[in-house]
Each structure stands twice: as C-alpha cells, then as structure tokens.
Design a protein around this motif. Structure first.
Motif, PDB file in Angstrom:
ATOM      1  N   ILE A 132       0.853  -1.192   0.000  1.00 50.76           N
ATOM      2  CA  ILE A 132       0.000   0.000   0.000  1.00 50.76           C
ATOM      3  C   ILE A 132       0.887   1.239   0.000  1.00 50.76           C
ATOM      4  O   ILE A 132       2.032   1.202   0.446  1.00 50.76           O
ATOM      5  N   PRO A 133       0.390   2.378  -0.482  1.00 44.46           N
ATOM      6  CA  PRO A 133       1.177   3.610  -0.480  1.00 44.46           C
ATOM      7  C   PRO A 133       1.562   4.029   0.942  1.00 44.46           C
ATOM      8  O   PRO A 133       0.812   3.790   1.895  1.00 44.46           O
ATOM      9  N   LEU A 134       2.719   4.672   1.049  1.00 45.03           N
ATOM     10  CA  LEU A 134       3.212   5.082   2.361  1.00 45.03           C
ATOM     11  C   LEU A 134       2.198   5.937   3.102  1.00 45.03           C
ATOM     12  O   LEU A 134       2.003   5.784   4.314  1.00 45.03           O
ATOM     13  N   GLU A 135       1.534   6.853   2.415  1.00 45.98           N
ATOM     14  CA  GLU A 135       0.580   7.739   3.080  1.00 45.98           C
ATOM     15  C   GLU A 135      -0.578   6.985   3.714  1.00 45.98           C
ATOM     16  O   GLU A 135      -1.243   7.504   4.614  1.00 45.98           O
ATOM     17  N   GLN A 136      -0.835   5.754   3.261  1.00 46.07           N
ATOM     18  CA  GLN A 136      -1.931   4.962   3.822  1.00 46.07           C
ATOM     19  C   GLN A 136      -1.482   4.014   4.938  1.00 46.07           C
ATOM     20  O   GLN A 136      -2.309   3.396   5.600  1.00 46.07           O
ATOM     21  N   LYS A 137      -0.188   3.917   5.151  1.00 42.58           N
ATOM     22  CA  LYS A 137       0.313   2.981   6.166  1.00 42.58           C
ATOM     23  C   LYS A 137       0.068   3.530   7.571  1.00 42.58           C
ATOM     24  O   LYS A 137       0.280   4.710   7.831  1.00 42.58           O
ATOM     25  N   ARG A 138      -0.340   2.645   8.462  1.00 43.40           N
ATOM     26  CA  ARG A 138      -0.412   2.984   9.878  1.00 43.40           C
ATOM     27  C   ARG A 138       0.833   2.502  10.621  1.00 43.40           C
ATOM     28  O   ARG A 138       1.105   2.940  11.741  1.00 43.40           O
ATOM     29  N   ILE A 139       1.581   1.585  10.003  1.00 45.81           N
ATOM     30  CA  ILE A 139       2.789   1.031  10.625  1.00 45.81           C
ATOM     31  C   ILE A 139       3.932   1.153   9.622  1.00 45.81           C
ATOM     32  O   ILE A 139       3.845   0.634   8.509  1.00 45.81           O
ATOM     33  N   THR A 140       4.983   1.865  10.015  1.00 45.76           N
ATOM     34  CA  THR A 140       6.136   2.078   9.143  1.00 45.76           C
ATOM     35  C   THR A 140       7.411   1.691   9.878  1.00 45.76           C
ATOM     36  O   THR A 140       7.402   1.431  11.084  1.00 45.76           O
ATOM     37  N   ALA A 141       8.526   1.689   9.127  1.00 41.16           N
ATOM     38  CA  ALA A 141       9.782   1.232   9.715  1.00 41.16           C
ATOM     39  C   ALA A 141      10.959   2.009   9.152  1.00 41.16           C
ATOM     40  O   ALA A 141      10.907   2.536   8.038  1.00 41.16           O
ATOM     41  N   GLU A 142      12.028   2.010   9.935  1.00 43.04           N
ATOM     42  CA  GLU A 142      13.254   2.723   9.601  1.00 43.04           C
ATOM     43  C   GLU A 142      14.432   1.755   9.620  1.00 43.04           C
ATOM     44  O   GLU A 142      14.499   0.858  10.450  1.00 43.04           O
ATOM     45  N   ALA A 143      15.368   1.966   8.693  1.00 46.50           N
ATOM     46  CA  ALA A 143      16.680   1.320   8.732  1.00 46.50           C
ATOM     47  C   ALA A 143      17.728   2.378   8.991  1.00 46.50           C
ATOM     48  O   ALA A 143      17.557   3.538   8.611  1.00 46.50           O
ATOM     49  N   CYS A 144      18.833   1.989   9.628  1.00 43.17           N
ATOM     50  CA  CYS A 144      19.914   2.933   9.900  1.00 43.17           C
ATOM     51  C   CYS A 144      21.145   2.610   9.069  1.00 43.17           C
ATOM     52  O   CYS A 144      21.374   1.454   8.682  1.00 43.17           O
ATOM     53  N   VAL A 145      21.937   3.644   8.836  1.00 48.50           N
ATOM     54  CA  VAL A 145      23.114   3.518   7.984  1.00 48.50           C
ATOM     55  C   VAL A 145      24.045   2.419   8.488  1.00 48.50           C
ATOM     56  O   VAL A 145      24.576   1.629   7.695  1.00 48.50           O
ATOM     57  N   HIS A 146      24.257   2.323   9.791  1.00 46.65           N
ATOM     58  CA  HIS A 146      25.217   1.340  10.308  1.00 46.65           C
ATOM     59  C   HIS A 146      24.738  -0.098  10.106  1.00 46.65           C
ATOM     60  O   HIS A 146      25.565  -0.992   9.924  1.00 46.65           O
ATOM     61  N   HIS A 147      23.418  -0.314  10.117  1.00 43.26           N
ATOM     62  CA  HIS A 147      22.918  -1.669   9.857  1.00 43.26           C
ATOM     63  C   HIS A 147      22.940  -2.005   8.369  1.00 43.26           C
ATOM     64  O   HIS A 147      22.823  -3.183   8.000  1.00 43.26           O
ATOM     65  N   LEU A 148      23.086  -0.993   7.526  1.00 39.70           N
ATOM     66  CA  LEU A 148      23.227  -1.211   6.083  1.00 39.70           C
ATOM     67  C   LEU A 148      24.685  -1.319   5.655  1.00 39.70           C
ATOM     68  O   LEU A 148      24.973  -1.766   4.537  1.00 39.70           O
ATOM     69  N   TRP A 149      25.596  -0.909   6.526  1.00 36.57           N
ATOM     70  CA  TRP A 149      27.019  -0.831   6.162  1.00 36.57           C
ATOM     71  C   TRP A 149      27.854  -1.923   6.821  1.00 36.57           C
ATOM     72  O   TRP A 149      28.638  -2.613   6.175  1.00 36.57           O
ATOM     73  N   PHE A 150      27.709  -2.074   8.134  1.00 35.56           N
ATOM     74  CA  PHE A 150      28.555  -3.001   8.897  1.00 35.56           C
ATOM     75  C   PHE A 150      27.873  -4.355   9.076  1.00 35.56           C
ATOM     76  O   PHE A 150      26.662  -4.495   8.909  1.00 35.56           O
ATOM     77  N   SER A 151      28.670  -5.354   9.446  1.00 37.82           N
ATOM     78  CA  SER A 151      28.145  -6.661   9.867  1.00 37.82           C
ATOM     79  C   SER A 151      28.959  -7.147  11.061  1.00 37.82           C
ATOM     80  O   SER A 151      29.945  -6.501  11.464  1.00 37.82           O
TER      81      SER A 151
END
Length: 444
Positions: free
Chosen positions: A249-268
């Motif tokens: 569904i489009p973001l504007e219709q979401k009641r539940i959203t989520a975030e990712a952070c740079v460090h979780h996309l870069w490091f392991s």
C-alpha cells in the motif's frame, strides 16, 4: 535573508534527475527551470554537481541537556549540515529525560537558539506519564518515543497497562525502540555465567539477539494493529523483522512504518574484529545476511526510511571493556556520503536514496513543505560532487566526541554546499550560518 541562484545542477527529485536552475528567495524555492536569468545576492555554479533534498534524520541523540560532555545541539547540528542533513528529530533520553511538556519546551528553546539544522524533538513516554504524553501537540512535535527496551533513566516502558494506554491514546505518531528486555537479561546472565567479566564485543549481537528484536517488534505491531496506532519502528536490525511490514500500500496509507539505519546497512558482525566497541549499538549490528535483507527491504518498500541513530559517546567511554562501554556512535556527518558510496557500488540509485532519506521521511511524519525540491517549499538542499573523494580524519570530524566509525575511510563523494531553510549553512568545508535552523511543523 539573501537570495541564492543555483545554476546548472543535476537535480535529483521525485524519481527523476534533470539539469535545472534553482532560485531561492525568503527561505523558499521560488523558481525551478532549465534556465533562469534572475539576479540573486549569491550565485552558485553547480556544473557537474548533483542537487538533492537535504536529508531528514528521524532519529538522533544530541545529548543536550545533561550529557553535553559528549555532544550538544550546536555541535551535532553543525556536523549534520556538514554532512548534508538539513533536519533532525531528536530523542528524549537526555538528562533529565524529556517526560514533561516543560522539559520538552526547554529543548525547543535550545534548538531555536543554537541549531544550524531544522529541528524537532520527541516527547518521551514512561510507565507513569500518560497525562503529559496526551498534551503533546501533533502540529509542532514530531512524535512520542517509547523505549520497549533498556534506556537511560525512567524511560523503559515495560508496564503492560501503560503500553496499552500509550498505544491507544497517543495524540501523534509513536516511534519505538524494540528489544525484549527479558530476553536480553537472560542472554546476558548466560554469558556472564560462562565468561564472567571477560565477555567480548563479538558476543553483543548474541546477547542483544535477533530473537529479542523480533519479539519486541512483533509485540509493537500487534499493539498498533489492536489500537489503530500510528506506529513507526526504529532501527530494524534483522532480516526477520522486515516481514512484519506491508509493502503493498502507499506510504501515506500505512499505519505502521519502519526505519533502517546507515550502520545496519554498512557493517556486519565481521566488523567487530576491527571496529570493536566503536560499532557497539543497540540494537546490535548483526550478520551480513541481516544486512543484505535490510537493504532489500529498504528497496522493496517493507522499510520506509533511512536514518542514523546518531548517538555520540566519548573515546574514553568507548575504549572501556565491553560490559562498561556504552552503545551508540556519531553518524550524521558521514551518513550521506556513506549512502553515496552504496550508490557507486550499485546497491541503490540516487533516486532511491533521495526517496528514503527525504521524500519518505517527510511523508511518514507529514512534515510541512519540506523533503522535496518543489516551488514554494522550504529550500533544504545539498549539493554533492559524486566523484570527489573525501577521507575521514580526526581533524575533520565535527561531532564533539571527536571520532567516527568511518575514521580513515575514503569515500567516493564530497558534500560541497548545504542550504538550510534558504540559508547557506555549509560551503566548501566551512560552516557559514549559526542558528539558521527552523522548528519543523507537521500537517496533522
């Protein structure tokens, strides 16, 4: 307020890239066109540069008040604009915790006086302050922060009745830190029994485990669905959690959203060998498989925005043993150039980067007239040279803590200019404006 004319920029905006001139007057974008013949107080030749909407970071810890030996709103907003972040939303686990409207207003007063970037501050929730939470004004406060995992002071919300009340009655978006406290405590006890005080950093993602994250995130989603809460889950760190979110569904219709952070996309977890406590975060950096699955979720819409969770500590604090070293690190100055490296690596496109760091954050929080390069919108902009290398050194780190997990890394791209609410706040390595940030407003 001076006018600015940007000439011949590669403008990346709303899924397109095109060469345009941009005229800025009275803080706003007055005109966009392929060629403008307008006199301005200042003209920037952007030939060969890309113009992006400034990053909107929905999760930072700037440590003021009470922890200003680590950072403060001035020093960290300075680092932010040097890194192309033009707006931030700051967390309530300062000292004292931001658990009353009076303490929240105190932070807004500091932001008004000292922030170089546009600012908003989260109201904090606790087990016993629902009356204060209910007074939060959705128009000029970004949201309510709920720690469903350990935090500073009185901010762990672990009372079931209190959680229900907050999720049912919050007047605005709720942002959550999700790690199951009971699971973490049990894991830590197991490792202490086995290793005593000799626990090492590589055990961090096993103690603050994937299971602890999933248990808490799934509980938050369940509570939100039950109460029709506008929920935003911060810093997703496992692949399994990404499937809790809807991408149909489009973001504007979401009641539940989520975030990712740079460090979780870069490091392991492999990086603990060389980075040690300098990449100790909560939630923990986990496996390369988790990292890849988080990126996939960012690209396919299960995760909506990218942010930093910028959270400085001193070098002395970070160089303590694992059990004593605090979690968190500085990221705002290098988030954009790290993501631009990922663009160079073919992991995402410039248009996707802009969508996840500006457009979607503005949509998610319903920010008024920011996050896009549009006529009539506030001029929050960053000009980048995609092919001018930039090495991170101790000497050019602007966060007060004086270190970075990217120290000695050479990025492919450089931030050339940052414009905040129509003011040139950073240019060619120099901070130009003090107190140029505005308070964010929200269409709620």
């Amino acid at each position: 307020m001076s006018s600015i004319l940007i000439k011949n920029a590669q403008v990346v905006n709303e899924s397109t890239t095109q060469v345009l001139d941009v005229y800025i007057k009275n803080g706003r974008i007055e005109k966009l066109a392929p060629q403008l013949d307008i006199q301005a107080d200042q003209e920037i030749n952007a030939e060969g540069l890309h113009l992006l909407p400034g990053l909107i970071d929905d999760q930072v810890h700037f440590r003021e008040p009470g922890l200003t030996y680590k950072a403060n709103i001035f020093t960290e907003s300075r680092a932010a604009v040097a890194g192309g972040t033009t707006s931030f939303m700051e967390m309530p686990n300062t000292v004292p915790n931001t658990l009353t409207q009076k303490l929240l207003q105190d932070k807004y007063d500091i932001g008004q006086d000292t922030s170089l970037a546009n600012y908003s501050f989260f109201m904090g929730a606790a087990n016993d302050n629902i009356d204060e939470v209910l007074k939060t004004n959705p128009r000029d406060v970004c949201g309510v922060k709920v720690f469903m995992g350990s935090s500073t002071g009185n901010m762990l919300v672990d009372n079931e009745t209190a959680l229900e009340n907050i999720f049912r009655n919050s007047p605005t978006l709720i942002a959550t830190h999700c790690e199951d406290e009971a699971t973490i405590k049990a894991n830590l006890a197991t490792y202490k029994d086995k290793y005593g005080d000799a626990i090492t950093i590589d055990m961090h993602p096993l103690i603050r485990s994937a299971e602890a994250c999933y248990l808490s995130s799934s509980k938050a989603v369940e509570l939100a669905k039950k109460n029709n809460t506008r929920l935003h889950i911060l810093h997703i760190s496992t692949g399994r959690e990404t499937m809790l979110f809807d991408n149909t569904i489009p973001l504007e219709q979401k009641r539940i959203t989520a975030e990712a952070c740079v460090h979780h996309l870069w490091f392991s977890d492999e990086d603990y060998k060389t980075k040690g406590n300098y990449i100790k975060w909560n939630p923990a950096v986990k496996t390369s498989t988790d990292r890849d699955q988080i990126l996939k979720a960012v690209l396919d819409g299960h995760i909506d925005v990218i942010a930093t969770d910028h959270a400085p500590h001193t070098i002395e604090e970070k160089e303590q043993s694992y059990l004593q070293a605090p979690s968190g690190g500085p990221l705002v100055q290098h988030a954009l150039i790290a993501l631009l490296d990922m663009v160079h690596q073919g992991k995402l496109t410039l248009e996707q980067l802009v969508q996840k760091t500006a457009h979607n954050t503005a949509r998610c929080f319903q920010i008024e007239q920011r996050g896009f390069i549009r006529e009539g919108y506030w001029a929050d902009l960053v000009l980048v040279d995609l092919n001018k290398p930039y090495q991170v050194t101790r000497q050019n780190i602007l966060s007060k803590c004086g270190w970075s997990p990217f120290e000695n890394h050479t990025f492919t791209s450089t931030i050339e200019h940052t414009i905040v609410s129509g003011n040139l706040a950073y240019s060619n390595g120099q901070i130009l404006e003090v107190g140029s940030g505005h308070r964010l407003l929200f269409n709620r």
